[in-house]
Design a protein around this motif. Structure first.
Motif, mmCIF file in Angstrom:
data_model
loop_
_atom_site.group_PDB
_atom_site.id
_atom_site.type_symbol
_atom_site.label_atom_id
_atom_site.label_comp_id
_atom_site.label_asym_id
_atom_site.label_seq_id
_atom_site.Cartn_x
_atom_site.Cartn_y
_atom_site.Cartn_z
ATOM 1 N N VAL A 1 0.863 -1.198 0.000
ATOM 2 C CA VAL A 1 0.000 0.000 0.000
ATOM 3 C C VAL A 1 0.897 1.245 0.000
ATOM 4 O O VAL A 1 1.747 1.395 0.870
ATOM 5 C CB VAL A 1 -0.913 0.003 1.251
ATOM 6 N N ALA A 2 0.687 2.127 -0.990
ATOM 7 C CA ALA A 2 1.531 3.311 -1.156
ATOM 8 C C ALA A 2 2.995 2.904 -1.248
ATOM 9 O O ALA A 2 3.873 3.440 -0.572
ATOM 10 C CB ALA A 2 1.302 4.321 -0.035
ATOM 11 N N GLY A 3 3.244 1.950 -2.124
ATOM 12 C CA GLY A 3 4.589 1.373 -2.249
ATOM 13 C C GLY A 3 5.536 2.160 -3.133
ATOM 14 O O GLY A 3 6.600 1.664 -3.488
ATOM 15 N N GLN B 1 0.390 -0.674 -4.969
ATOM 16 C CA GLN B 1 -0.578 0.439 -5.055
ATOM 17 C C GLN B 1 0.114 1.753 -4.722
ATOM 18 O O GLN B 1 1.006 1.810 -3.876
ATOM 19 C CB GLN B 1 -1.707 0.235 -4.033
ATOM 20 N N ASP B 2 -0.307 2.800 -5.376
ATOM 21 C CA ASP B 2 0.098 4.167 -5.020
ATOM 22 C C ASP B 2 -0.798 5.099 -5.829
ATOM 23 O O ASP B 2 -1.667 4.631 -6.590
ATOM 24 C CB ASP B 2 1.589 4.433 -5.324
ATOM 25 N N LEU B 3 -0.604 6.400 -5.672
ATOM 26 C CA LEU B 3 -1.390 7.349 -6.459
ATOM 27 C C LEU B 3 -1.047 7.177 -7.943
ATOM 28 O O LEU B 3 0.084 6.784 -8.280
ATOM 29 C CB LEU B 3 -1.108 8.776 -5.987
ATOM 30 N N HIS C 1 -4.267 3.650 -6.540
ATOM 31 C CA HIS C 1 -5.192 3.562 -5.401
ATOM 32 C C HIS C 1 -4.878 4.658 -4.384
ATOM 33 O O HIS C 1 -3.725 4.861 -4.021
ATOM 34 C CB HIS C 1 -5.079 2.182 -4.735
ATOM 35 N N ASP C 2 -5.930 5.326 -3.934
ATOM 36 C CA ASP C 2 -5.806 6.322 -2.869
ATOM 37 C C ASP C 2 -6.119 5.599 -1.559
ATOM 38 O O ASP C 2 -7.214 5.051 -1.408
ATOM 39 C CB ASP C 2 -6.832 7.449 -3.137
ATOM 40 N N PHE C 3 -5.158 5.596 -0.631
ATOM 41 C CA PHE C 3 -5.366 4.791 0.580
ATOM 42 C C PHE C 3 -6.456 5.332 1.513
ATOM 43 O O PHE C 3 -6.780 4.711 2.516
ATOM 44 C CB PHE C 3 -4.065 4.525 1.330
ATOM 45 N N LEU C 4 -7.032 6.480 1.156
ATOM 46 C CA LEU C 4 -8.157 6.977 1.956
ATOM 47 C C LEU C 4 -9.493 6.469 1.393
ATOM 48 O O LEU C 4 -10.545 6.655 1.997
ATOM 49 C CB LEU C 4 -8.149 8.506 2.002
ATOM 50 N N MET D 1 2.781 -1.792 4.628
ATOM 51 C CA MET D 1 2.940 -0.326 4.547
ATOM 52 C C MET D 1 4.328 0.045 5.056
ATOM 53 O O MET D 1 4.650 -0.210 6.220
ATOM 54 C CB MET D 1 1.924 0.384 5.442
ATOM 55 N N HIS D 2 5.127 0.630 4.193
ATOM 56 C CA HIS D 2 6.481 1.035 4.580
ATOM 57 C C HIS D 2 6.587 2.563 4.524
ATOM 58 O O HIS D 2 6.334 3.166 3.475
ATOM 59 C CB HIS D 2 7.492 0.402 3.604
ATOM 60 N N SER D 3 6.969 3.155 5.624
ATOM 61 C CA SER D 3 7.158 4.615 5.706
ATOM 62 C C SER D 3 5.908 5.359 5.247
ATOM 63 O O SER D 3 6.001 6.338 4.505
ATOM 64 C CB SER D 3 8.358 5.070 4.852
ATOM 65 N N ILE D 4 4.749 4.874 5.658
ATOM 66 C CA ILE D 4 3.504 5.540 5.298
ATOM 67 C C ILE D 4 2.909 6.232 6.523
ATOM 68 O O ILE D 4 2.702 7.451 6.520
ATOM 69 C CB ILE D 4 2.478 4.521 4.731
ATOM 70 N N HIS E 1 4.146 7.092 9.294
ATOM 71 C CA HIS E 1 4.943 8.170 9.910
ATOM 72 C C HIS E 1 4.766 9.504 9.174
ATOM 73 O O HIS E 1 5.151 10.545 9.685
ATOM 74 C CB HIS E 1 6.432 7.779 10.043
ATOM 75 N N ASP E 2 4.169 9.439 7.988
ATOM 76 C CA ASP E 2 3.923 10.683 7.229
ATOM 77 C C ASP E 2 2.674 11.425 7.702
ATOM 78 O O ASP E 2 2.386 12.514 7.193
ATOM 79 C CB ASP E 2 3.683 10.357 5.737
ATOM 80 N N TRP E 3 1.912 10.789 8.622
ATOM 81 C CA TRP E 3 0.609 11.360 8.951
ATOM 82 C C TRP E 3 0.365 11.399 10.447
ATOM 83 O O TRP E 3 0.754 10.474 11.164
ATOM 84 C CB TRP E 3 -0.505 10.514 8.292
#
Ligand SMILES: C[S@@+](CC[C@H](N)C(=O)[O-])C[C@H]1O[C@@H](n2cnc3c(N)ncnc32)[C@H](O)[C@@H]1O
Length: 412
Positions: A250-252, A275-277, A296-299, A312-315, A317-319
């Motif tokens: 997810v958001a890779g 998946q990512d934007l 894919h938008d993870f929201l 999910m790697h380093s995702i 911590h961005d939020w």
């Protein structure tokens, strides 16, 4: 006990008494240091830094922080931007480089380039052979690699004002811990309306550099699926349904992690999905063709239901927590009870003795995104107290200070 400090303190070595002990400690560590022993190397870095700080006067440290380091950043970033480091490597990794010749090739004023390289050399990152003649060090050679050089363009050139002007943002927000992703120090420093500093880098044409920078950050670190961290052959493969999704990254980003997984476990069961934007997926061209690339938008609702693992790697911590809860909720809804795992590959900051790369990451997240690196207690709170039905089943750690943990979660 005195409550004032005499000015003379600022011009004396910060801790001359500590110097012999630190040299002794460094020698002892060096005596035990074997090739590949990263933890001893980390300890030596910390000791060597203490030694340098003990020798320097407070005045010198101030000059370093406020003149030398920003000046070095300016010179290195300019070098990346103008293609200096790539040119020097092309002309010969071990060659002696002449400022006049380099300036001519780059269309730069030789006097300007001479001043920049003189400071880079004085800070220890070039070897001076004669006046205006230098050899590269391994560090300056590495700046020719996009995955290294792009950090300077993005974090200093692109969004470097946020940490410098962080104090102004804190004044405005009454020195509260920043947790609002929609109004961060970045928004204040850049007077920007874009959603966040990552989107801003994209908006100024630095999306590819940002993605390559992420590739650089992970170099030399154990991947999440290394047997020393998370033994996938024991934890993930048994019981995995043969034709179902095995890992959804997810958001890779550009797919560094999932592609490395494919290389290391070519005979894995099931399917791999990145998946990512959409614009990022568009750029993720250099991965194994068997990996499905999915915008894919993870929201939004997770379209892949019942995967063996959502990674999910380093995702997170961005939020800040409120956004993380939304991302986690979309994942938890898609998970199959008793089968799916959520694998979060992130820093887990210990209660004491935090490693400098983790605290630096926390400062980066705080000043750019009003986000954070989390402690074990904060991970438990985020995952288990959010009413998402998730629980942490285990923190998988290699034991190395600078490597992330796999935080394994399941539906409770
Ligand atoms: C810090 S990078 C991590 C990338 C990758 N996991 C890695 O470790 O290299 C954050 C990623 O989140 C992605 N991202 C940001 N907002 C997103 C969203 N709403 N939906 C999906 N991905 C998003 C970015 O495009 C970027 O690739």
């Amino acid at each position: 006990m005195s409550s004032t400090v005499d000015l003379s303190l600022a011009t004396q070595p910060s801790d001359a008494d500590a110097v012999p002990g630190l040299i002794k400690d460094l020698n002892a560590l060096n005596g035990n240091w074997k090739e590949g022993d990263e933890e001893t190397r980390y300890k030596m870095i910390v000791k060597a830094r203490s030694l340098l700080q003990s020798l320097m006067t407070p005045r010198e440290q101030t000059v370093q922080h406020t003149w030398a380091d920003p000046g070095l950043g300016a010179a290195l970033t300019t070098g990346v931007d103008v293609g200096l480091w790539k040119l020097m490597v092309k002309n010969g990794v071990d060659a002696v480089h002449n400022v006049e010749d380099l300036a001519k090739s780059l269309g730069m004023d030789p006097e300007l380039l001479g001043r920049l390289l003189r400071h880079v050399c004085a800070m220890g990152h070039l070897e001076e052979v004669a006046q205006d003649e230098y050899k590269l060090t391994n560090f300056t050679r590495s700046l020719s690699l996009d995955v290294i050089g792009d950090s300077y363009l993005c974090l200093l050139g692109g969004i470097g004002r946020s940490p410098i002007e962080f104090y102004k943002f804190l004044r405005e927000t009454n020195w509260r811990n920043p947790v609002d992703a929609t109004r961060t120090a970045f928004h204040v420093s850049y007077d920007s309306k874009v959603p966040n500093s990552m989107a801003y880098l994209g908006s100024i044409g630095m999306g590819p550099q940002m993605n390559r920078m992420m590739g650089g950050y992970r170099q030399g670190r154990l991947p999440w699926h290394h047997p020393k961290i998370y033994p996938v052959e024991e934890e993930l493969f048994p019981g995995a349904e043969p034709d179902a999704p095995l890992v959804v990254d997810v958001a890779g980003g550009l797919g560094h992690d999932i592609d490395e997984f494919k290389r290391n476990y070519p005979n894995h069961p099931g399917k791999l999905i990145l998946q990512d934007l959409a614009p990022v997926i568009e750029d993720a061209k250099d991965i194994d063709p068997s990996i499905e690339r999915m915008p894919h938008d993870f929201l939004a609702e997770q379209p892949i239901r019942g995967a063996r693992a959502y990674f999910m790697h380093s995702i997170l911590h961005d939020w800040p927590d409120d956004v993380c809860q939304k991302i986690l909720a979309r994942t938890a809804e898609a998970m199959k009870p008793g089968y799916s795992k959520l694998l979060i590959f992130e820093c887990v900051i210990p209660r004491t003795g935090a490693y400098w790369e983790s605290t630096a990451g926390d400062m980066l997240m705080m000043t750019q995104l009003s986000a954070c690196e989390r402690t074990e207690d904060q991970w438990h709170k985020l995952i288990e107290d959010s009413g998402l039905g998730l629980k942490i089943t285990k923190f998988w750690s290699s034991g190395l200070s600078a490597v992330e943990n796999v935080i394994e979660c399941a539906l409770a």
